[in-house]
Design a protein around this motif. Sequence first.
Motif, PDB file in Angstrom:
ATOM      1  N   CYS A   1       0.792  -1.109  -0.137  1.00 52.95           N
ATOM      2  CA  CYS A   1       0.197  -0.135  -0.151  1.00 52.95           C
ATOM      3  C   CYS A   1       0.865   1.312  -0.035  1.00 52.95           C
ATOM      4  O   CYS A   1       1.878   1.320   0.895  1.00 52.95           O
TER       5      CYS A   1
ATOM      6  N   ARG B   1      -0.132   4.201   0.601  1.00 58.05           N
ATOM      7  CA  ARG B   1      -0.489   5.049   1.637  1.00 58.05           C
ATOM      8  C   ARG B   1      -0.040   4.687   3.014  1.00 58.05           C
ATOM      9  O   ARG B   1       0.591   5.559   3.692  1.00 58.05           O
ATOM     10  N   CYS B   2      -0.343   3.369   3.317  1.00 56.43           N
ATOM     11  CA  CYS B   2       0.099   3.077   4.796  1.00 56.43           C
ATOM     12  C   CYS B   2       1.432   2.160   4.809  1.00 56.43           C
ATOM     13  O   CYS B   2       2.158   2.136   5.781  1.00 56.43           O
TER      14      CYS B   2
ATOM     15  N   CYS C   1      -6.924  -1.533   7.351  1.00 55.85           N
ATOM     16  CA  CYS C   1      -5.986  -0.378   7.263  1.00 55.85           C
ATOM     17  C   CYS C   1      -6.828   0.755   7.574  1.00 55.85           C
ATOM     18  O   CYS C   1      -7.892   0.908   7.522  1.00 55.85           O
TER      19      CYS C   1
ATOM     20  N   PHE D   1      -6.676   3.566   6.501  1.00 50.98           N
ATOM     21  CA  PHE D   1      -7.050   4.294   5.604  1.00 50.98           C
ATOM     22  C   PHE D   1      -7.985   3.753   4.541  1.00 50.98           C
ATOM     23  O   PHE D   1      -8.269   4.077   3.447  1.00 50.98           O
TER      24      PHE D   1
ATOM     25  N   CYS E   1      -5.840   4.138  -0.807  1.00 52.70           N
ATOM     26  CA  CYS E   1      -5.621   2.861  -0.086  1.00 52.70           C
ATOM     27  C   CYS E   1      -5.439   1.756  -0.837  1.00 52.70           C
ATOM     28  O   CYS E   1      -6.466   1.381  -1.479  1.00 52.70           O
ATOM     29  N   LEU E   2      -4.664   0.852  -0.729  1.00 55.44           N
ATOM     30  CA  LEU E   2      -4.502  -0.248  -1.662  1.00 55.44           C
ATOM     31  C   LEU E   2      -5.514  -1.198  -1.131  1.00 55.44           C
ATOM     32  O   LEU E   2      -6.121  -1.809  -2.080  1.00 55.44           O
TER      33      LEU E   2
HETATM   34 ZN   LIG Z   1      -3.561   1.201   3.254  1.00 53.72          ZN
END
Ligand SMILES: [Zn+2]
Length: 108
Positions: free
Chosen positions: A75, A77-78, A87, A89, A95-96
């Motif tokens: 991901c 994003r995270c 997650c 997000f 977010c994946l």
């Molecule tokens: Zn994520």
Amino acid sequence: MAKTPAERQRQRRERLKQSGTTRRDWVLEPEELRMLGEICIQRRPGRTPYSENEVIGLLIRKNYKELQKSLANTCQRCGQALPVSECIFDGENSCLLTTVRLKLAIKA
Ligand SMILES: [Zn+2]
């Protein structure tokens, strides 16, 4: 002395068990059963059809390979690597987990 059919069947089951195979009992709708039969024949034109067992096994292997490719992601994003189930997000397009969930679902 010749073995009875029941004895042969029991020995066959024992051999399969020892080789690590397992028997499954699935429920298929009539339409799915018809499609499975057609897959067995149509994927081997002019040849001995696949057995249902072969088709199921091959489809599982094929899908597993595709799935592992889809899971080889991190991901942006995270930073978590798949597979993840949570997650903070989740729900955001960046977010994946949010986007991959749609990709991983099996679509009919
Ligand atoms: Zn994520």
